[in-house]
Motif scaffolding. Structure first.
Motif, PDB file in Angstrom:
ATOM      1  N   ALA A 135      49.616  88.448  10.827  1.00 37.97           N
ATOM      2  CA  ALA A 135      50.029  87.393   9.894  1.00 37.97           C
ATOM      3  C   ALA A 135      51.271  87.843   9.134  1.00 37.97           C
ATOM      4  CB  ALA A 135      48.898  87.074   8.927  1.00 37.97           C
ATOM      5  N   LEU A 136      52.319  87.043   9.190  1.00 36.62           N
ATOM      6  CA  LEU A 136      53.595  87.335   8.529  1.00 36.62           C
ATOM      7  C   LEU A 136      54.197  88.659   8.996  1.00 36.62           C
ATOM      8  CD1 LEU A 136      52.670  86.283   4.871  1.00 36.62           C
ATOM      9  CD2 LEU A 136      53.776  84.903   6.652  1.00 36.62           C
ATOM     10  N   GLY A 137      53.715  89.152  10.155  1.00 38.55           N
ATOM     11  CA  GLY A 137      54.251  90.389  10.703  1.00 38.55           C
ATOM     12  C   GLY A 137      53.729  91.645  10.050  1.00 38.55           C
ATOM     13  N   CYS A 138      52.783  91.555   9.126  1.00 38.01           N
ATOM     14  CA  CYS A 138      52.342  92.769   8.435  1.00 38.01           C
ATOM     15  C   CYS A 138      50.859  92.807   8.141  1.00 38.01           C
ATOM     16  CB  CYS A 138      53.118  92.946   7.130  1.00 38.01           C
ATOM     17  SG  CYS A 138      52.872  91.579   5.968  1.00 38.01           S
ATOM     18  N   GLY A 139      50.160  91.678   8.153  1.00 40.87           N
ATOM     19  CA  GLY A 139      48.765  91.669   7.731  1.00 40.87           C
ATOM     20  C   GLY A 139      47.808  91.409   8.876  1.00 40.87           C
ATOM     21  N   HIS A 140      46.827  92.333   9.056  1.00 48.53           N
ATOM     22  CA  HIS A 140      45.806  92.139  10.075  1.00 48.53           C
ATOM     23  C   HIS A 140      44.672  93.116   9.833  1.00 48.53           C
ATOM     24  CE1 HIS A 140      44.592  90.225  13.798  1.00 48.53           C
ATOM     25  NE2 HIS A 140      44.201  91.396  14.273  1.00 48.53           N
ATOM     26  N   ASP A 141      43.462  92.721  10.242  1.00 43.97           N
ATOM     27  CA  ASP A 141      42.282  93.582  10.120  1.00 43.97           C
ATOM     28  C   ASP A 141      41.707  93.870  11.504  1.00 43.97           C
ATOM     29  OD1 ASP A 141      42.528  93.579   7.394  1.00 43.97           O
ATOM     30  OD2 ASP A 141      40.870  92.168   7.031  1.00 43.97           O
ATOM     31  N   TYR A 142      41.251  95.127  11.663  1.00 46.12           N
ATOM     32  CA  TYR A 142      40.552  95.535  12.888  1.00 46.12           C
ATOM     33  C   TYR A 142      39.209  96.131  12.510  1.00 46.12           C
ATOM     34  CZ  TYR A 142      44.924  95.158  15.580  1.00 46.12           C
ATOM     35  OH  TYR A 142      46.064  94.700  16.180  1.00 46.12           O
ATOM     36  N   VAL A 143      38.203  95.892  13.362  1.00 47.46           N
ATOM     37  CA  VAL A 143      36.898  96.509  13.210  1.00 47.46           C
ATOM     38  C   VAL A 143      36.814  97.658  14.210  1.00 47.46           C
ATOM     39  CG1 VAL A 143      34.390  96.187  13.327  1.00 47.46           C
ATOM     40  CG2 VAL A 143      35.858  94.331  12.503  1.00 47.46           C
ATOM     41  N   VAL A 144      36.577  98.877  13.697  1.00 42.52           N
ATOM     42  CA  VAL A 144      36.511 100.074  14.540  1.00 42.52           C
ATOM     43  C   VAL A 144      35.199 100.797  14.236  1.00 42.52           C
ATOM     44  CG1 VAL A 144      37.625 102.254  15.168  1.00 42.52           C
ATOM     45  CG2 VAL A 144      39.017 100.281  14.504  1.00 42.52           C
ATOM     46  N   ALA A 145      34.498 101.201  15.269  1.00 41.40           N
ATOM     47  CA  ALA A 145      33.221 101.898  15.095  1.00 41.40           C
ATOM     48  C   ALA A 145      33.455 103.398  14.937  1.00 41.40           C
ATOM     49  CB  ALA A 145      32.309 101.612  16.284  1.00 41.40           C
ATOM     50  N   LYS A 146      34.325 103.774  13.991  1.00 40.23           N
ATOM     51  CA  LYS A 146      34.615 105.179  13.693  1.00 40.23           C
ATOM     52  C   LYS A 146      34.774 105.340  12.183  1.00 40.23           C
ATOM     53  CE  LYS A 146      37.215 106.139  17.973  1.00 40.23           C
ATOM     54  NZ  LYS A 146      38.541 106.592  18.497  1.00 40.23           N
ATOM     55  N   PRO A 147      34.457 106.524  11.658  1.00 45.35           N
ATOM     56  CA  PRO A 147      34.693 106.772  10.224  1.00 45.35           C
ATOM     57  C   PRO A 147      36.186 106.954   9.958  1.00 45.35           C
ATOM     58  CG  PRO A 147      33.849 108.757  11.279  1.00 45.35           C
ATOM     59  CD  PRO A 147      33.773 107.662  12.311  1.00 45.35           C
ATOM     60  N   PRO A 148      36.635 106.777   8.735  1.00 48.29           N
ATOM     61  CA  PRO A 148      38.060 106.865   8.419  1.00 48.29           C
ATOM     62  C   PRO A 148      38.720 108.172   8.840  1.00 48.29           C
ATOM     63  CG  PRO A 148      36.849 105.914   6.580  1.00 48.29           C
ATOM     64  CD  PRO A 148      35.835 106.369   7.566  1.00 48.29           C
ATOM     65  N   ALA A 149      37.987 109.282   8.775  1.00 44.64           N
ATOM     66  CA  ALA A 149      38.586 110.574   9.126  1.00 44.64           C
ATOM     67  C   ALA A 149      38.969 110.650  10.600  1.00 44.64           C
ATOM     68  CB  ALA A 149      37.622 111.709   8.772  1.00 44.64           C
ATOM     69  N   GLN A 150      38.408 109.791  11.448  1.00 46.25           N
ATOM     70  CA  GLN A 150      38.690 109.836  12.885  1.00 46.25           C
ATOM     71  C   GLN A 150      39.666 108.739  13.336  1.00 46.25           C
ATOM     72  OE1 GLN A 150      35.013 109.763  15.095  1.00 46.25           O
ATOM     73  NE2 GLN A 150      34.109 111.454  13.930  1.00 46.25           N
ATOM     74  N   VAL A 151      40.158 107.981  12.397  1.00 41.36           N
ATOM     75  CA  VAL A 151      41.067 106.881  12.740  1.00 41.36           C
ATOM     76  C   VAL A 151      42.490 107.266  12.336  1.00 41.36           C
ATOM     77  CG1 VAL A 151      41.616 104.447  12.350  1.00 41.36           C
ATOM     78  CG2 VAL A 151      39.225 105.181  12.469  1.00 41.36           C
ATOM     79  N   PRO A 152      43.457 107.200  13.248  1.00 41.09           N
ATOM     80  CA  PRO A 152      44.832 107.558  12.926  1.00 41.09           C
ATOM     81  C   PRO A 152      45.472 106.526  12.006  1.00 41.09           C
ATOM     82  CG  PRO A 152      44.708 106.703  15.155  1.00 41.09           C
ATOM     83  CD  PRO A 152      43.300 106.836  14.673  1.00 41.09           C
ATOM     84  N   PRO A 153      46.623 106.842  11.414  1.00 43.07           N
ATOM     85  CA  PRO A 153      47.311 105.880  10.534  1.00 43.07           C
ATOM     86  C   PRO A 153      47.607 104.572  11.260  1.00 43.07           C
ATOM     87  CG  PRO A 153      48.276 108.060  10.348  1.00 43.07           C
ATOM     88  CD  PRO A 153      47.323 108.122  11.496  1.00 43.07           C
ATOM     89  N   PRO A 154      47.776 103.513  10.519  1.00 46.81           N
ATOM     90  CA  PRO A 154      48.043 102.204  11.166  1.00 46.81           C
ATOM     91  C   PRO A 154      49.391 102.206  11.875  1.00 46.81           C
ATOM     92  CG  PRO A 154      48.357 102.052   8.799  1.00 46.81           C
ATOM     93  CD  PRO A 154      47.758 103.393   9.055  1.00 46.81           C
ATOM     94  N   PRO A 155      49.492 101.495  12.971  1.00 43.35           N
ATOM     95  CA  PRO A 155      50.755 101.426  13.711  1.00 43.35           C
ATOM     96  C   PRO A 155      51.635 100.312  13.151  1.00 43.35           C
ATOM     97  CG  PRO A 155      49.094 100.213  14.901  1.00 43.35           C
ATOM     98  CD  PRO A 155      48.419 100.743  13.660  1.00 43.35           C
TER      99      PRO A 155
END
Length: 329
Positions: A135-155
Motif C-alpha cells: 500500500a502506497l509502496g511502503c505499507g504491508h503486513d506478513y504473517v510468519v511462523a517464526k519468532p522475531p529473532a529468526q526473521v531478517p530485517p524487512p526488504p
C-alpha cells in the motif's frame, strides 16, 4: 574286322552320329530365349514400365496429387494445368507453421480456402500479476511462523517476493495484486468482466505479524478493485483513486486494450476471519471471439489471512539497536 594302318597314314576315329535328343534340347533353349527377349521388350514399351498392377496402385497412392484451378484433385498421369493454381504454394518453397501453432496442410492436399494458414486460436492478450505490492509502496503486513529473532530485517518492496518466499510468509489481512494487461496485436481486446473465486477457506494462520513500515502516507492513491473475502460470494468493486486531492476515475468495465494501449488493474483483497485461497477470472472479447483467463500466483491461488489477535512487530530502534520491536497500535 581288323584294319591295318599303312605306314605314313594317321589313325582316324570313326565319326558317330549325334544323338537326336541333344539337338532338340538346343533348339528348345534357343526358342525360349527368343521368347523371353521379346516379352521384355514388350514390357519396357508399356507406360508404367511393366510393373505389376499392385505396385502401380501403391506408387499412385504415395505420389503427390496435383490440384486443378477448380479445386478438384487430379490423379498422377492426367494432364495438369499449366501454371500453379491460385492460392497454392510455389514448387520448391516451404510452408511455415501457422500462428495458431498447427502444422500447415500436407503438400498436395486440396486447399480449403484462399489461404493455407489456420485461424489463430490463441488468447489475444497477455498478462502478468504481481502480488507483492505494498500500500502506497511502503505499507504491508506478513504473517510468519517464526519468532522475531529468526526473521531478517524487512526488504524493500521490489525485493519482497524473495524475502516472503524465504520466510514462508503469508499476506496479512490484505493482498494487493497488480495485473498488467496488454493485447498481442493492434486489434482491440475488450475486457468485459473481472470475477473473484475463493478456492478454500480455513481459520486464520498462526504466527507473528511483521509490518514492513512504521507508518507511511502519500498524496497518490491508485484506483483499484476492492474485494471482501469474508463475503460468501466476493465481488470486485471498482474504487476511484486520488492524486493530491484530484480524483482518479475508477476503472469501468468493459475496457479496451491493445499492444499499444495496455492497462494496469489493481485488486485489493481483504479478510479478517479466514485464511483464504483465491484467484481471479478475467473475461475478454475480440473479433467475434471470447474467453476467460485465470489470473493467479504462478499457477497457485493467492493467499490472504486475517491477523486479528496475533502479536505484531515493526522494525525500529530499541536502545540504539535496530531490531523488531512490538507495535503499539
Amino acid at each position: 574286322m581288323v584294319q591295318i594302318q599303312k605306314p605314313g597314314e594317321q589313325h582316324k576315329q570313326p565319326v558317330l552320329p549325334r544323338p537326336w535328343y541333344r539337338s532338340r534340347r538346343a533348339t528348345v533353349l534357343v526358342g525360349v530365349t527368343c521368347a523371353l527377349l521379346a516379352t521384355l521388350g514388350t514390357l519396357s514399351a508399356l507406360p508404367d514400365g511393366g510393373r505389376h498392377p499392385d505396385s502401380v496402385d501403391a506408387a499412385r497412392s504415395s505420389a503427390p496429387v496435383s490440384v486443378a484451378p477448380t479445386g478438384t484433385a487430379v490423379p498422377p498421369g492426367s494432364p495438369t494445368p499449366t501454371g500453379p493454381a491460385p492460392g497454392s504454394p510455389t514448387p520448391g518453397t516451404t510452408s511455415s507453421v501457422s500462428a495458431s501453432g498447427s502444422a500447415p496442410p500436407a503438400r498436395g492436399a486440396a486447399p480449403t480456402g484462399g489461404r493455407n494458414a489456420a485461424p489463430d486460436t490463441g488468447v489475444p492478450l497477455a498478462w502478468t500479476a504481481d502480488s507483492q505490492v505494498w500500500a502506497l509502496g511502503c505499507g504491508h503486513d506478513y504473517v510468519v511462523a517464526k519468532p522475531p529473532a529468526q526473521v531478517p530485517p524487512p526488504p524493500t518492496e521490489q525485493d519482497a517476493g524473495p524475502w516472503a518466499t524465504a520466510q514462508g510468509a503469508v499476506h496479512g489481512r490484505e493482498t494487493n495484486v497488480e495485473i498488467s494487461v496488454q493485447g498481442r496485436s493492434s486489434t482491440a481486446v475488450v475486457l468485459t468482466a473481472l470475477r473473484v473465486r475463493v478456492a478454500g477457506r480455513a481459520t486464520p494462520a498462526s504466527g507473528t505479524v511483521y509490518a514492513m513500515d512504521q507508518g507511511c502516507g502519500g498524496s497518490l492513491t491508485k484506483r483499484y478493485f476492492a474485494v471482501d473475502l469474508d463475503k460468501d460470494r466476493p465481488v470486485a468493486h471498482s474504487v476511484a483513486g486520488n492524486d493530491a486531492g484530484a480524483p482518479i476515475p475508477a476503472v469501468s468495465l468493459p475496457y479496451r486494450v491493445s499492444n499499444k494501449d495496455p492497462e494496469v488493474l489493481l485488486v485489493t483483497a481483504r479478510t479478517e476471519r479466514c485464511d483464504c485461497n483465491w484467484y481471479l477470472e478475467l473475461d475478454w472479447s475480440s473479433q467475434a471471439r471470447s474467453g476467460t483467463v485465470r489470473v493467479d500466483d504462478h499457477g497457485r491461488p493467492f493467499r490472504t489471512s486475517g491477523i486479528k489477535g496475533l502479536p505484531r512487530y515493526w522494525y525500529g530502534s530499541d536502545g540504539g539497536e535496530r531490531r523488531w520491536v512490538p507495535a503499539t497500535d
